[in-house]
Design an enzyme around this catalytic site. Structure first.
Site, PDB file in Angstrom:
ATOM      1  N   ASP A   9      55.486 -44.930 125.228  1.00  0.00           N
ATOM      2  CA  ASP A   9      56.658 -45.346 125.999  1.00  0.00           C
ATOM      3  C   ASP A   9      56.578 -44.570 127.327  1.00  0.00           C
ATOM      4  OD1 ASP A   9      59.275 -46.356 126.607  1.00  0.00           O
ATOM      5  OD2 ASP A   9      60.059 -44.371 126.084  1.00  0.00           O
ATOM      6  N   LEU A  10      57.258 -45.044 128.351  1.00  0.00           N
ATOM      7  CA  LEU A  10      57.163 -44.360 129.658  1.00  0.00           C
ATOM      8  C   LEU A  10      58.375 -43.461 129.927  1.00  0.00           C
ATOM      9  CD1 LEU A  10      55.727 -44.062 132.454  1.00  0.00           C
ATOM     10  CD2 LEU A  10      57.091 -45.998 133.211  1.00  0.00           C
ATOM     11  N   ASP A  11      59.537 -44.112 130.050  1.00  0.00           N
ATOM     12  CA  ASP A  11      60.741 -43.386 130.441  1.00  0.00           C
ATOM     13  C   ASP A  11      61.182 -42.446 129.311  1.00  0.00           C
ATOM     14  OD1 ASP A  11      61.023 -44.726 132.951  1.00  0.00           O
ATOM     15  OD2 ASP A  11      61.777 -46.480 131.883  1.00  0.00           O
ATOM     16  N   THR A  17      62.956 -40.555 133.894  1.00  0.00           N
ATOM     17  CA  THR A  17      63.602 -41.433 134.871  1.00  0.00           C
ATOM     18  C   THR A  17      65.057 -41.715 134.506  1.00  0.00           C
ATOM     19  OG1 THR A  17      62.549 -43.150 133.627  1.00  0.00           O
ATOM     20  CG2 THR A  17      61.581 -42.652 135.762  1.00  0.00           C
ATOM     21  N   LYS A  45      69.178 -45.870 126.947  1.00  0.00           N
ATOM     22  CA  LYS A  45      67.774 -45.453 126.811  1.00  0.00           C
ATOM     23  C   LYS A  45      66.989 -46.445 125.969  1.00  0.00           C
ATOM     24  CE  LYS A  45      68.099 -40.579 127.802  1.00  0.00           C
ATOM     25  NZ  LYS A  45      68.041 -39.214 127.316  1.00  0.00           N
ATOM     26  N   GLY A  46      65.874 -46.893 126.490  1.00  0.00           N
ATOM     27  CA  GLY A  46      65.010 -47.820 125.762  1.00  0.00           C
ATOM     28  C   GLY A  46      65.483 -49.262 125.806  1.00  0.00           C
ATOM     29  N   ARG A  49      66.948 -53.934 131.138  1.00  0.00           N
ATOM     30  CA  ARG A  49      67.871 -53.875 132.281  1.00  0.00           C
ATOM     31  C   ARG A  49      69.086 -54.779 132.054  1.00  0.00           C
ATOM     32  NH1 ARG A  49      65.168 -55.359 137.818  1.00  0.00           N
ATOM     33  NH2 ARG A  49      63.586 -54.003 136.898  1.00  0.00           N
ATOM     34  N   SER A 114      56.243 -50.195 127.537  1.00  0.00           N
ATOM     35  CA  SER A 114      57.540 -49.822 128.119  1.00  0.00           C
ATOM     36  C   SER A 114      58.434 -51.035 128.331  1.00  0.00           C
ATOM     37  CB  SER A 114      57.290 -49.149 129.476  1.00  0.00           C
ATOM     38  OG  SER A 114      58.486 -49.051 130.204  1.00  0.00           O
ATOM     39  N   ALA A 115      59.752 -50.820 128.247  1.00  0.00           N
ATOM     40  CA  ALA A 115      60.719 -51.886 128.518  1.00  0.00           C
ATOM     41  C   ALA A 115      60.909 -52.094 130.021  1.00  0.00           C
ATOM     42  CB  ALA A 115      62.061 -51.521 127.889  1.00  0.00           C
ATOM     43  N   SER A 116      60.387 -51.172 130.807  1.00  0.00           N
ATOM     44  CA  SER A 116      60.690 -51.197 132.233  1.00  0.00           C
ATOM     45  C   SER A 116      59.801 -52.156 133.024  1.00  0.00           C
ATOM     46  CB  SER A 116      60.521 -49.793 132.817  1.00  0.00           C
ATOM     47  OG  SER A 116      60.620 -49.840 134.226  1.00  0.00           O
ATOM     48  N   ASN A 118      59.595 -51.777 136.092  1.00  0.00           N
ATOM     49  CA  ASN A 118      59.081 -50.899 137.163  1.00  0.00           C
ATOM     50  C   ASN A 118      57.953 -49.996 136.682  1.00  0.00           C
ATOM     51  OD1 ASN A 118      61.029 -51.531 139.352  1.00  0.00           O
ATOM     52  ND2 ASN A 118      62.517 -50.766 137.864  1.00  0.00           N
ATOM     53  N   LYS A 145      62.726 -54.206 122.929  1.00  0.00           N
ATOM     54  CA  LYS A 145      62.834 -53.295 121.796  1.00  0.00           C
ATOM     55  C   LYS A 145      64.298 -53.344 121.294  1.00  0.00           C
ATOM     56  CE  LYS A 145      59.630 -50.077 124.066  1.00  0.00           C
ATOM     57  NZ  LYS A 145      59.478 -48.793 124.770  1.00  0.00           N
ATOM     58  N   GLU A 169      57.629 -42.289 121.370  1.00  0.00           N
ATOM     59  CA  GLU A 169      58.888 -42.897 121.822  1.00  0.00           C
ATOM     60  C   GLU A 169      60.023 -41.886 121.869  1.00  0.00           C
ATOM     61  OE1 GLU A 169      60.980 -45.114 122.747  1.00  0.00           O
ATOM     62  OE2 GLU A 169      59.737 -46.881 122.974  1.00  0.00           O
ATOM     63  N   ASP A 170      60.960 -42.076 122.800  1.00  0.00           N
ATOM     64  CA  ASP A 170      62.132 -41.191 122.847  1.00  0.00           C
ATOM     65  C   ASP A 170      63.424 -41.932 122.518  1.00  0.00           C
ATOM     66  OD1 ASP A 170      62.237 -42.704 125.266  1.00  0.00           O
ATOM     67  OD2 ASP A 170      63.665 -41.254 126.050  1.00  0.00           O
TER      68      ASP A 170
HETATM   69  C1  BG6 Z   1      63.417 -48.309 129.678  1.00  0.00           C
HETATM   70  C2  BG6 Z   1      64.527 -47.325 129.937  1.00  0.00           C
HETATM   71  O1  BG6 Z   1      62.190 -47.654 129.630  1.00  0.00           O
HETATM   72  O2  BG6 Z   1      63.381 -49.309 130.699  1.00  0.00           O
HETATM   73  C3  BG6 Z   1      65.842 -48.066 130.057  1.00  0.00           C
HETATM   74  O3  BG6 Z   1      64.600 -46.393 128.876  1.00  0.00           O
HETATM   75  C4  BG6 Z   1      65.742 -49.142 131.125  1.00  0.00           C
HETATM   76  O4  BG6 Z   1      66.877 -47.168 130.347  1.00  0.00           O
HETATM   77  C5  BG6 Z   1      64.574 -50.081 130.819  1.00  0.00           C
HETATM   78  O5  BG6 Z   1      66.947 -49.896 131.179  1.00  0.00           O
HETATM   79  C6  BG6 Z   1      64.368 -51.160 131.871  1.00  0.00           C
HETATM   80  O6  BG6 Z   1      63.967 -50.549 133.063  1.00  0.00           O
HETATM   81  P1  BG6 Z   1      63.797 -51.289 134.461  1.00  0.00           P
HETATM   82  O7  BG6 Z   1      62.973 -50.331 135.256  1.00  0.00           O
HETATM   83  O8  BG6 Z   1      63.076 -52.584 134.201  1.00  0.00           O
HETATM   84  O9  BG6 Z   1      65.161 -51.521 135.004  1.00  0.00           O
HETATM   85 MG    MG Z   2      61.965 -44.219 126.652  1.00  0.00          MG
END
Ligand code: BG6
Ligand code: MG
Length: 225
Positions: A9-11, A17, A45-46, A49, A114-116, A118, A145, A169-170
């Site tokens: 996982d990233l964040d 972040t 967290k996790g 968006r 990662s869910a992000s 970004n 997730k 994972e966190d």
């Molecule tokens: C996860 C974070 O890694 O990414 C969440 O833990 C966040 O808090 C999610 O909402 C989505 O991130 P992003 O960067 O696509 O807005």
């Molecule tokens: Mg995380």
């Protein structure tokens, strides 16, 4: 074959972040006229968006049209990007770079899960992008997730069975996703919160080469069953 692969996982695992997500979401809440605390931020967290915005609106008991929701998703991310684009390698969490070195030494490959959306940008900011053999992020999945999709795609990129993948994972949703995927789940952070994980550590500095080797043995046992 005594092969394992790792999915990170990233964040909250590689970089912190959450503090930037917090500041950006707090801005949205304040604009809508309610308080958003660090305790509230834990709930995001996790979480994707879109789901994060839904949780935030529930906290403030605010109802918005779809068009307004889209506007806030865009403005929140613009605000978040202001922080992200200032990040550098000094923001890599303790133990993360060393763990990647250990995996390299052991010939174990790793991908990001990662869910992000970004995630690629963040990895580039901290100079870690090139080290991963694959990136699975919020743009590559249709289900967030705790659905295991993100990690199952990661296993494909590693060319390994899920049982041979180890997930760091966190977030509770991430541990649940790894468990549903039949992967070895490693909770990084509060042990009580992440009690569903197969193993728990406070942070990545606690992960030793011997522990990784013990995981290789563990997956061999699974195979023999
Ligand atoms: C996860 C974070 O890694 O990414 C969440 O833990 C966040 O808090 C999610 O909402 C989505 O991130 P992003 O960067 O696509 O807005
Ligand atoms: Mg995380």
């Amino acid at each position: 074959m005594n092969k394992i692969g790792v999915i990170f996982d990233l964040d909250g695992v590689i970089v912190d972040t959450a503090k930037y997500h917090f500041l950006a979401w707090k801005g949205v809440a304040n604009h809508l006229g309610f308080e958003f605390t660090e305790a509230h931020n834990e709930l995001l967290k996790g979480v994707s968006r879109v789901r994060s915005l839904e949780i935030l609106l529930d906290i403030g008991k605010v109802k918005l049209s779809e068009a307004k929701k889209q506007e806030f998703l865009i403005s929140k991310n613009e605000e978040y990007l202001k922080y992200i684009t200032k990040m550098g390698p000094e923001e890599i969490l303790p133990g993360a770079s060393k763990l990647l070195d250990t995996l390299d030494e052991l010939g174990i490959q790793y991908v990001l899960g990662s869910a992000s959306k970004n995630a690629p940008l963040i990895l580039r900011q901290v100079n870690l992008y090139e080290r991963f053999i694959g990136i699975v992020d919020g743009n590559s999945v249709s289900k967030a997730k705790p659905d295991p999709e993100v990690f199952l795609i990661g296993a494909k990129k590693l060319n390994l069975k899920p049982e041979h993948c180890v997930v760091f994972e966190d977030a509770i949703a991430g541990i649940d996703a790894a468990n549903t995927a039949h992967m070895i789940s490693i909770g990084i952070g509060d042990k009580q919160t992440l009690s569903n994980a197969d193993f728990n550590f406070k942070n990545l500095t606690e992960i030793t080469s011997d522990f990784i080797k013990s995981l290789i043995k563990k997956t061999q046992t699974i195979k023999q069953k």
